[in-house]
Design an enzyme around this catalytic site. Structure first.
Site, PDB file in Angstrom:
ATOM      1  N   SER A  46       0.831  -1.205   0.000  1.00  0.00           N
ATOM      2  CA  SER A  46       0.000   0.000   0.000  1.00  0.00           C
ATOM      3  C   SER A  46       0.865   1.255   0.000  1.00  0.00           C
ATOM      4  CB  SER A  46      -0.952  -0.001   1.206  1.00  0.00           C
ATOM      5  OG  SER A  46      -0.233  -0.123   2.411  1.00  0.00           O
ATOM      6  N   GLU A  47       2.042   1.201   0.657  1.00  0.00           N
ATOM      7  CA  GLU A  47       3.007   2.298   0.572  1.00  0.00           C
ATOM      8  C   GLU A  47       4.425   1.754   0.590  1.00  0.00           C
ATOM      9  OE1 GLU A  47      -0.352   4.984   1.362  1.00  0.00           O
ATOM     10  OE2 GLU A  47       0.251   3.151   2.388  1.00  0.00           O
ATOM     11  N   THR A  48       5.299   2.475  -0.089  1.00  0.00           N
ATOM     12  CA  THR A  48       6.742   2.254  -0.006  1.00  0.00           C
ATOM     13  C   THR A  48       7.376   3.542   0.495  1.00  0.00           C
ATOM     14  OG1 THR A  48       6.784   0.614  -1.785  1.00  0.00           O
ATOM     15  CG2 THR A  48       8.847   1.744  -1.309  1.00  0.00           C
TER      16      THR A  48
END
Length: 293
Positions: A46-48
């Protein structure tokens, strides 16, 4: 071949294979936004989070979903904090600022709980709005209150009896601003999930198809947004929030001064390694524009 350290942390959980996964990459120079976006798309988390150490010793932090850069992300900040500890750059009891698009975020390791960390996030106020009938129809549930926020998220309070945990994902039918972040929340009874020695006070689910996220597992920015409202309702300066997603988890939320909330949570390291950073380029000007102290 040029390589850089990278790892994947499952944030806001003390159970393996639960919580919200975030990749973290340690850059030796400010990479281009195009390369970071493509790498985030390859990780499919969902996020990096991307960390870059300035010449002065400070750290800069940026977050990318698989489709766009975002101004704030709680679970990837927790992941970045524990990544710094794993890489020997942060010791138990230490607190440091991470420069970001949302200002300098104070983060640190919890000296009492191994594998846990804390972060302080901004909390934009909730702005009451008329309840959209189309959203009630989509959910099949009565909405007691509905708010907007300067963060861009919309928030809907459901009845205590609503089946929030088993509600079908509404992302495909969301319209307008709801697509950029919709928080559905409700109070929990005293026998709700336990977290850090006490029952959780409320639970929420978070949907953001406009950001490329059908449903987020455990969303720090959403809890930071709504926790002050729950503190006011319960007349306490700390609350525990739960997220009953398929990969569940939660966090302790505490008042940290006007407009700020401190989140404390545990995390699990899933993998640790190196990535091929060829093609990352270097764009200091873009980082200066995107990251402000």
């Amino acid at each position: 071949m040029s390589t850089r350290p990278a790892l994947l942390v499952e944030a806001f959980t003390d159970e393996p294979l639960q919580g919200n996964g975030a990749a973290v990459v340690w850059l030796d120079q400010p990479a281009t936004a195009t390369w970071m976006q493509r790498l985030a798309g390859s990780f499919k988390q969902s996020e990096t989070a991307f960390l870059h150490r300035e010449a002065t010793g400070g750290w800069q932090l940026r977050w990318f979903t698989p489709s766009c850069e975002v101004p704030l992300c709680g679970h990837a900040t927790l992941a970045a904090t524990l990544a710094l500890a794993h890489w020997g750059c942060l010791q138990p009891g230490d607190t440091i600022p991470l420069a970001s698009r949302s200002g300098a975020l104070q983060v640190g390791l919890d000296g009492q709980r191994p594998g846990a960390a804390h972060l302080t996030l901004p909390s934009a106020g909730l702005e009451p709005l008329p309840v959209p009938q189309a959203l009630e129809t989509l959910l099949g549930q009565r909405i007691e209150h509905y708010w907007g926020s300067s963060l861009g998220y919309r928030v809907a309070l459901l009845q205590p009896t609503a089946p929030l945990a088993t509600l079908a994902c509404p992302s495909a039918g969301l319209e307008g601003q709801d697509r950029m972040g919709l928080v559905l929340m409700q109070p929990l009874p005293n026998e709700g999930p336990a977290l850090m020695g006490a029952p959780c006070d409320y639970q929420l689910r978070f949907f953001a198809p406009g950001l490329g996220i059908e449903e987020d597992s455990v969303t720090g920015s959403a809890h930071a947004l709504v926790a002050p409202w729950w503190m006011e309702q319960l007349q306490r300066n700390q609350v525990r929030g739960w997220q009953p997603s398929e990969r569940h988890g939660g966090m302790l939320c505490e008042a940290a001064g006007p407009g700020w909330v401190r989140l404390t949570g545990a995390a699990q390291l899933l993998w640790d390694g190196q990535i091929n950073s060829s093609g990352a380029g270097c764009d200091p000007d873009d980082w200066q524009r995107a990251v402000r102290l």
